[in-house]
Scaffold this motif. Structure first.
Motif, mmCIF file in Angstrom:
data_model
loop_
_atom_site.group_PDB
_atom_site.id
_atom_site.type_symbol
_atom_site.label_atom_id
_atom_site.label_comp_id
_atom_site.label_asym_id
_atom_site.label_seq_id
_atom_site.Cartn_x
_atom_site.Cartn_y
_atom_site.Cartn_z
ATOM 1 N N UNK A 160 -7.314 1.300 7.777
ATOM 2 C CA UNK A 160 -8.511 0.494 8.070
ATOM 3 C C UNK A 160 -8.300 -0.973 7.707
ATOM 4 N N UNK A 161 -7.677 -1.207 6.550
ATOM 5 C CA UNK A 161 -7.533 -2.599 6.099
ATOM 6 C C UNK A 161 -6.551 -3.368 6.983
ATOM 7 N N UNK A 162 -5.607 -2.664 7.592
ATOM 8 C CA UNK A 162 -4.666 -3.346 8.497
ATOM 9 C C UNK A 162 -5.404 -3.924 9.705
ATOM 10 N N UNK A 195 0.828 -1.215 0.000
ATOM 11 C CA UNK A 195 0.000 0.000 0.000
ATOM 12 C C UNK A 195 0.857 1.258 0.000
ATOM 13 N N UNK A 196 1.983 1.202 0.721
ATOM 14 C CA UNK A 196 2.884 2.361 0.745
ATOM 15 C C UNK A 196 3.567 2.550 -0.606
ATOM 16 N N UNK A 197 3.849 1.451 -1.289
ATOM 17 C CA UNK A 197 4.394 1.568 -2.650
ATOM 18 C C UNK A 197 3.386 2.308 -3.535
ATOM 19 N N UNK A 241 -8.710 -4.642 9.508
ATOM 20 C CA UNK A 241 -9.814 -5.478 8.994
ATOM 21 C C UNK A 241 -9.338 -6.234 7.746
ATOM 22 N N UNK A 242 -8.340 -7.104 7.927
ATOM 23 C CA UNK A 242 -7.732 -7.725 6.739
ATOM 24 C C UNK A 242 -8.680 -8.608 5.942
ATOM 25 N N UNK A 243 -9.772 -9.069 6.560
ATOM 26 C CA UNK A 243 -10.698 -9.958 5.842
ATOM 27 C C UNK A 243 -11.777 -9.198 5.077
ATOM 28 N N UNK A 244 -11.783 -7.879 5.173
ATOM 29 C CA UNK A 244 -12.834 -7.111 4.512
ATOM 30 C C UNK A 244 -12.602 -7.052 3.002
ATOM 31 N N UNK A 245 -13.476 -7.714 2.252
ATOM 32 C CA UNK A 245 -13.350 -7.708 0.793
ATOM 33 C C UNK A 245 -13.567 -6.303 0.242
ATOM 34 N N UNK A 246 -14.447 -5.555 0.911
ATOM 35 C CA UNK A 246 -14.733 -4.206 0.437
ATOM 36 C C UNK A 246 -13.488 -3.316 0.551
ATOM 37 N N UNK A 247 -12.815 -3.380 1.720
ATOM 38 C CA UNK A 247 -11.606 -2.570 1.894
ATOM 39 C C UNK A 247 -10.490 -3.061 0.976
ATOM 40 N N UNK A 248 -10.369 -4.383 0.849
ATOM 41 C CA UNK A 248 -9.335 -4.928 -0.050
ATOM 42 C C UNK A 248 -9.557 -4.432 -1.481
ATOM 43 N N UNK A 302 -6.124 5.867 -0.318
ATOM 44 C CA UNK A 302 -5.130 5.127 0.483
ATOM 45 C C UNK A 302 -4.981 5.728 1.871
ATOM 46 N N UNK A 303 -5.031 7.056 1.960
ATOM 47 C CA UNK A 303 -4.880 7.706 3.262
ATOM 48 C C UNK A 303 -5.957 7.201 4.227
ATOM 49 N N UNK A 304 -7.152 7.055 3.711
ATOM 50 C CA UNK A 304 -8.263 6.621 4.556
ATOM 51 C C UNK A 304 -8.259 5.095 4.764
#
Ligand SMILES: [Fe+2]
Length: 377
Positions: free
Chosen positions: A229-231, A192-194, A233-240, A223-225
């Motif tokens: 969040x995804x870190x 994500x940082x890349x 909620x790693x299982x969230x398909x929406x965030x992924x 990405x800022x937002x």
């Protein structure tokens, strides 16, 4: 003023965002003689069986691809492979880059010495260069390799080489977030940082266009937002999926502009300390922002606006953002202390640094790197 855009936004890859990858493989690979290129981890998870189950044609499965694909390994691998007319690349940027390299070598009639010299000397491929089509199925979200025409290869001592040609755009990319939920936390973070580094570097870039600015600012905002969040909620398909799209936008922008000073500074950190690329190209972004503001505050202001802060606040806000995601812990694991005295005269890679809106030399780049580590450690 001419109305012609000198660097029009351009990408030949057909991107699918609502297509489950298995269905996509069935749609795109049948009728071909495909080669599956993936990693050991994905082979352990039986990705080859899933892909094969979608095909009525045969499937060749290559040996697993490691991160940082080596030029000589690609040559050795290509020798052992039978005929194929399409590559399905399932993995991160290294796997997709390896697919581009294999396709390029085959397109040179498997002439290993010609390929090696072309890569090492960075000579252009010929007019009749016609590599096999690539279906890119990224399992990380950051490199943008699924929508760019170049790939990175490495020498035995981590010398970095690039291959580039308009025919090396993957013909198709399938963004399926179900393939990203197993991504470990550190990979989620540094990929994500890349992506945010690509987006920011496309803005403070001499090759920027209105379209690349639009893609970059959308990517930075998302990405800022979403990355913090995804870190959690790693299982969230929406965030992924949101991260996949943000990284795609950054890839579109960087595919137009290429990268700039933060990427130039990153290379010795990866070569000397093994620092993963996404950490290496992002730890200096706050200080590069400060440096580039001296040259073009309006341009850096686009980033501040997308980062939801003022221009003056941007460097510190960025440092805090990456600190809150735990980046310093990873940096400390790789960089023994905050001095970079062992890195000398290597921070300026002209192909990257010359894209930067503010001219930089070794002295200014070293100052930026040191100030970044001081701010973060
Ligand atoms: Fe990058």
């Amino acid at each position: 003023m001419s109305l012609e855009m000198m660097n029009p936004f351009f990408c030949q890859t057909q991107v699918f965002t609502r297509l489950p990858f298995a269905k996509g493989v069935s749609k795109l690979a049948n009728g071909h003689c495909p080669l599956l290129l993936t990693t050991a981890g994905w082979l352990e998870r039986n990705i080859d069986k899933t892909v094969r189950s979608q095909l009525i044609t045969d499937l060749v499965v290559a040996d697993p691809i490691n991160s940082h694909p080596k030029l000589l390994d690609i040559i050795a691998m290509e020798k052992s492979l039978p005929i194929f007319d399409q590559i399905i690349a399932v993995g991160g940027g290294s796997t997709i880059d390896a697919a581009k390299a294999l396709a390029a070598l085959r397109a040179l009639d498997s002439n290993a010495s010609l390929f090696k010299n072309t890569v090492i000397d960075a000579t252009p491929f010929g007019d009749d260069f016609a590599p096999s089509p690539i279906v890119a199925i990224p399992t990380t979200s950051g490199t943008g390799s699924e929508v760019t025409r170049w790939g990175t290869l490495w020498g035995p001592y981590m010398e970095k080489y690039s291959i580039m040609h308009p025919t090396l755009y993957p013909t198709s990319a399938i963004l399926d977030p179900t393939l990203c939920v197993s991504m470990p936390e550190d990979v989620t973070l540094y990929s994500g940082l890349d992506a945010i580094s690509h987006a920011m570097e496309a803005i403070w870039n001499r090759n920027h266009t209105p379209a690349s600015d639009m893609a970059s600012t959308a990517s930075i905002r998302a990405l800022k937002r979403t990355l913090p969040l995804v870190l959690n909620n790693p299982d969230s398909l929406e965030l992924r999926q949101q991260i996949q799209i943000a990284a795609l936008y950054a890839g579109y922008a960087m595919g137009t502009t290429q990268t700039a000073l933060a990427h130039s500074i990153s290379y010795p950190f990866t070569a000397k300390f093994g620092l993963p690329h996404g950490f290496a190209c992002s730890f200096s972004l706050g200080e590069v922002a400060r440096y580039n503001t001296e040259a073009d505050s309006a341009r850096v202001g686009l980033i501040a606006d997308a980062f939801d802060c003022s221009l003056d606040e941007l460097p510190d806000k960025f440092h805090n953002w990456i600190k809150e995601m735990g980046v310093v812990h990873y940096l400390k694991n790789y960089i023994p202390n905050r001095t970079i005295d062992c890195i000398d005269e290597e921070l300026i890679n002209p192909a990257r640094a010359n894209n930067n809106i503010h001219n930089a030399d070794e002295k200014s780049a070293k100052k930026i790197a040191q100030a970044s580590l001081k701010a973060l450690f």
